[in-house]
Design a protein around this motif. Structure first.
Motif, PDB file in Angstrom:
ATOM      1  N   SER A  66      -5.199  -3.401  -7.895  1.00  0.00           N
ATOM      2  CA  SER A  66      -5.009  -2.200  -8.722  1.00  0.00           C
ATOM      3  C   SER A  66      -6.170  -1.231  -8.535  1.00  0.00           C
ATOM      4  O   SER A  66      -5.978  -0.017  -8.407  1.00  0.00           O
ATOM      5  N   ALA A  67      -7.394  -1.782  -8.522  1.00  0.00           N
ATOM      6  CA  ALA A  67      -8.574  -0.940  -8.340  1.00  0.00           C
ATOM      7  C   ALA A  67      -8.568  -0.290  -6.960  1.00  0.00           C
ATOM      8  O   ALA A  67      -8.881   0.908  -6.822  1.00  0.00           O
ATOM      9  N   LEU A  68      -8.201  -1.048  -5.931  1.00  0.00           N
ATOM     10  CA  LEU A  68      -8.163  -0.488  -4.582  1.00  0.00           C
ATOM     11  C   LEU A  68      -7.089   0.588  -4.457  1.00  0.00           C
ATOM     12  O   LEU A  68      -7.308   1.621  -3.807  1.00  0.00           O
ATOM     13  N   HIS A  69      -5.936   0.371  -5.088  1.00  0.00           N
ATOM     14  CA  HIS A  69      -4.880   1.394  -5.059  1.00  0.00           C
ATOM     15  C   HIS A  69      -5.358   2.675  -5.742  1.00  0.00           C
ATOM     16  O   HIS A  69      -5.070   3.780  -5.267  1.00  0.00           O
ATOM     17  N   ARG A  70      -6.079   2.533  -6.844  1.00  0.00           N
ATOM     18  CA  ARG A  70      -6.619   3.726  -7.522  1.00  0.00           C
ATOM     19  C   ARG A  70      -7.633   4.440  -6.624  1.00  0.00           C
ATOM     20  O   ARG A  70      -7.638   5.668  -6.538  1.00  0.00           O
ATOM     21  N   ALA A  71      -8.482   3.678  -5.970  1.00  0.00           N
ATOM     22  CA  ALA A  71      -9.476   4.280  -5.084  1.00  0.00           C
ATOM     23  C   ALA A  71      -8.791   5.025  -3.939  1.00  0.00           C
ATOM     24  O   ALA A  71      -9.196   6.143  -3.581  1.00  0.00           O
ATOM     25  N   LYS A  72      -7.758   4.442  -3.387  1.00  0.00           N
ATOM     26  CA  LYS A  72      -7.035   5.088  -2.291  1.00  0.00           C
ATOM     27  C   LYS A  72      -6.369   6.371  -2.751  1.00  0.00           C
ATOM     28  O   LYS A  72      -6.382   7.389  -2.043  1.00  0.00           O
ATOM     29  N   ALA A  73      -5.794   6.354  -3.939  1.00  0.00           N
ATOM     30  CA  ALA A  73      -5.080   7.524  -4.449  1.00  0.00           C
ATOM     31  C   ALA A  73      -6.024   8.665  -4.822  1.00  0.00           C
ATOM     32  O   ALA A  73      -5.677   9.843  -4.687  1.00  0.00           O
ATOM     33  N   ARG A  74      -7.234   8.316  -5.276  1.00  0.00           N
ATOM     34  CA  ARG A  74      -8.137   9.331  -5.808  1.00  0.00           C
ATOM     35  C   ARG A  74      -9.136   9.879  -4.797  1.00  0.00           C
ATOM     36  O   ARG A  74      -9.671  10.960  -4.985  1.00  0.00           O
ATOM     37  N   SER A  75      -9.419   9.128  -3.748  1.00  0.00           N
ATOM     38  CA  SER A  75     -10.501   9.507  -2.848  1.00  0.00           C
ATOM     39  C   SER A  75     -10.000  10.361  -1.694  1.00  0.00           C
ATOM     40  O   SER A  75      -9.102   9.962  -0.940  1.00  0.00           O
ATOM     41  N   GLU A  76     -10.612  11.537  -1.542  1.00  0.00           N
ATOM     42  CA  GLU A  76     -10.272  12.403  -0.420  1.00  0.00           C
ATOM     43  C   GLU A  76     -10.859  11.862   0.884  1.00  0.00           C
ATOM     44  O   GLU A  76     -10.524  12.339   1.979  1.00  0.00           O
ATOM     45  N   ALA A  77     -11.729  10.879   0.775  1.00  0.00           N
ATOM     46  CA  ALA A  77     -12.397  10.331   1.957  1.00  0.00           C
ATOM     47  C   ALA A  77     -11.867   8.958   2.326  1.00  0.00           C
ATOM     48  O   ALA A  77     -12.513   8.232   3.084  1.00  0.00           O
ATOM     49  N   TRP A  78     -10.692   8.582   1.815  1.00  0.00           N
ATOM     50  CA  TRP A  78     -10.213   7.216   2.010  1.00  0.00           C
ATOM     51  C   TRP A  78     -10.129   6.827   3.484  1.00  0.00           C
ATOM     52  O   TRP A  78     -10.582   5.747   3.872  1.00  0.00           O
ATOM     53  N   GLU A  79      -9.583   7.698   4.311  1.00  0.00           N
ATOM     54  CA  GLU A  79      -9.438   7.369   5.729  1.00  0.00           C
ATOM     55  C   GLU A  79     -10.787   7.162   6.389  1.00  0.00           C
ATOM     56  O   GLU A  79     -10.956   6.293   7.245  1.00  0.00           O
ATOM     57  N   SER A  80     -11.770   7.948   5.999  1.00  0.00           N
ATOM     58  CA  SER A  80     -13.116   7.791   6.550  1.00  0.00           C
ATOM     59  C   SER A  80     -13.779   6.517   6.035  1.00  0.00           C
ATOM     60  O   SER A  80     -14.539   5.863   6.753  1.00  0.00           O
ATOM     61  N   LEU A  81     -13.506   6.167   4.788  1.00  0.00           N
ATOM     62  CA  LEU A  81     -14.061   4.937   4.230  1.00  0.00           C
ATOM     63  C   LEU A  81     -13.475   3.709   4.918  1.00  0.00           C
ATOM     64  O   LEU A  81     -14.176   2.724   5.171  1.00  0.00           O
ATOM     65  N   VAL A  82     -12.186   3.776   5.224  1.00  0.00           N
ATOM     66  CA  VAL A  82     -11.513   2.667   5.892  1.00  0.00           C
ATOM     67  C   VAL A  82     -11.969   2.551   7.344  1.00  0.00           C
ATOM     68  O   VAL A  82     -12.144   1.448   7.880  1.00  0.00           O
ATOM     69  N   ASP A  83     -12.168   3.702   7.976  1.00  0.00           N
ATOM     70  CA  ASP A  83     -12.545   3.724   9.397  1.00  0.00           C
ATOM     71  C   ASP A  83     -13.745   4.651   9.575  1.00  0.00           C
ATOM     72  O   ASP A  83     -13.613   5.765  10.086  1.00  0.00           O
ATOM     73  N   PRO A  84     -14.936   4.214   9.159  1.00  0.00           N
ATOM     74  CA  PRO A  84     -16.119   5.092   9.220  1.00  0.00           C
ATOM     75  C   PRO A  84     -16.517   5.404  10.658  1.00  0.00           C
ATOM     76  O   PRO A  84     -16.230   4.636  11.583  1.00  0.00           O
ATOM     77  N   ALA A  85     -17.199   6.535  10.818  1.00  0.00           N
ATOM     78  CA  ALA A  85     -17.647   6.938  12.148  1.00  0.00           C
ATOM     79  C   ALA A  85     -18.689   5.968  12.683  1.00  0.00           C
ATOM     80  O   ALA A  85     -18.775   5.744  13.896  1.00  0.00           O
ATOM     81  N   ASP A  86     -19.479   5.395  11.794  1.00  0.00           N
ATOM     82  CA  ASP A  86     -20.501   4.441  12.205  1.00  0.00           C
ATOM     83  C   ASP A  86     -20.860   3.565  11.022  1.00  0.00           C
ATOM     84  O   ASP A  86     -20.562   3.913   9.870  1.00  0.00           O
ATOM     85  N   ARG A  87     -21.504   2.448  11.296  1.00  0.00           N
ATOM     86  CA  ARG A  87     -21.902   1.539  10.223  1.00  0.00           C
ATOM     87  C   ARG A  87     -23.303   0.981  10.472  1.00  0.00           C
ATOM     88  O   ARG A  87     -23.754   0.903  11.603  1.00  0.00           O
ATOM     89  N   ASP A  88     -23.977   0.658   9.358  1.00  0.00           N
ATOM     90  CA  ASP A  88     -25.334   0.110   9.406  1.00  0.00           C
ATOM     91  C   ASP A  88     -26.254   0.986  10.257  1.00  0.00           C
ATOM     92  O   ASP A  88     -26.867   0.534  11.234  1.00  0.00           O
ATOM     93  N   VAL A  89     -26.343   2.252   9.866  1.00  0.00           N
ATOM     94  CA  VAL A  89     -27.118   3.240  10.612  1.00  0.00           C
ATOM     95  C   VAL A  89     -28.475   3.442   9.946  1.00  0.00           C
ATOM     96  O   VAL A  89     -28.551   3.684   8.736  1.00  0.00           O
ATOM     97  N   LEU A  90     -29.539   3.363  10.735  1.00  0.00           N
ATOM     98  CA  LEU A  90     -30.878   3.639  10.228  1.00  0.00           C
ATOM     99  C   LEU A  90     -31.086   5.144  10.201  1.00  0.00           C
ATOM    100  O   LEU A  90     -31.031   5.809  11.238  1.00  0.00           O
ATOM    101  N   LEU A  91     -31.317   5.675   9.005  1.00  0.00           N
ATOM    102  CA  LEU A  91     -31.558   7.105   8.822  1.00  0.00           C
ATOM    103  C   LEU A  91     -33.041   7.357   8.609  1.00  0.00           C
ATOM    104  O   LEU A  91     -33.686   6.668   7.813  1.00  0.00           O
ATOM    105  N   GLU A  92     -33.569   8.333   9.304  1.00  0.00           N
ATOM    106  CA  GLU A  92     -34.974   8.722   9.170  1.00  0.00           C
ATOM    107  C   GLU A  92     -35.018  10.096   8.518  1.00  0.00           C
ATOM    108  O   GLU A  92     -34.749  11.107   9.157  1.00  0.00           O
ATOM    109  N   GLY A  93     -35.371  10.131   7.241  1.00  0.00           N
ATOM    110  CA  GLY A  93     -35.440  11.397   6.537  1.00  0.00           C
ATOM    111  C   GLY A  93     -36.842  11.982   6.553  1.00  0.00           C
ATOM    112  O   GLY A  93     -37.755  11.451   7.194  1.00  0.00           O
TER     113      GLY A  93
END
Length: 215
Positions: A66-93
């Motif tokens: 139920s929670a996942l269905h709500r997240a999918k319905a509400r998030s404009e970024a669902w497709e990106s969350l499911v298939d991110p461009a990259d993962r475990d990326v070290l960011l240097e700010g």
């Protein structure tokens, strides 16, 4: 340069960060945490016909889906969350560095995975600081404004969109100043319930009381 973890620790308890630095300790990721994080890369399967009894979720199968269905319905970024461009990326700010568990492209934003329980709304303060740090670091690397980040609680099927509001940015800057100023044991936190699960409570000298004694 402080890490995202340093900032989150200081937002929770600066004294804990002092002891961790003093002992030069880098906490290892427990297997249970790693297993829960992996759920964040399996949302389509978990929404389908997976046997959730075999998964490291923290709620019932019905609550989880139920929670996942709500997240999918509400998030404009669902497709990106499911298939991110990259993962475990070290960011240097400019001010700190650390790992973003996911980098999204639509919209451009970092997503961090938290394996504990989410609050009823929003995110916990240490998590807020960590999310702002990740977003600002990504913004610095991309040389473009990034005003949002995502918090995922994969063991609960919860996804939260977090805007970098003036209040959140102020909390980040305040924590960054605290981290930079630590050169000795900071004052103990007033909320002693934080001490009950702290690995440094004995060396810190904090006496914890049971809930019964507090009542």
């Amino acid at each position: 340069m402080p890490t995202f973890r340093d900032l989150a620790t200081a937002a929770y308890c600066p004294r804990q960060l002092y002891y961790r630095r003093r002992d030069d300790e880098t906490p290892e990721v427990p297997d249970s945490v790693a297993m829960r994080r992996e759920l964040a890369y399996e949302y389509p399967r978990l929404l389908a016909d997976a046997d959730l009894d075999d998964e490291p979720i923290a709620v019932t199968a019905t609550q989880y889906r139920s929670a996942l269905h709500r997240a999918k319905a509400r998030s404009e970024a669902w497709e990106s969350l499911v298939d991110p461009a990259d993962r475990d990326v070290l960011l240097e700010g400019r001010d700190c560095r650390g790992v973003a568990h996911k980098i999204l492209e639509e919209p451009v934003a970092p997503s961090l995975l938290f394996t504990g329980e989410p609050p009823d709304t929003g995110v916990w303060q240490p998590q807020s600081v960590r999310l702002v740090a990740a977003a600002l670091a990504l913004s610095y690397e991309r040389e473009r404004p990034i005003d949002i980040a995502f918090a995922e609680y994969p063991a609960h099927g919860v996804v939260r969109r977090v805007s970098l509001s003036a209040h959140r940015r102020a909390g980040y800057r305040s924590t960054l100043r605290t981290v930079r100023s630590i050169d000795g044991p900071p004052s103990r936190v007033r909320n002693r319930t934080k001490c009950e699960t702290c690995d440094y409570r004995d060396s810190c000298g904090v006496r914890t009381r049971s809930l019964g004694s507090l009542l």
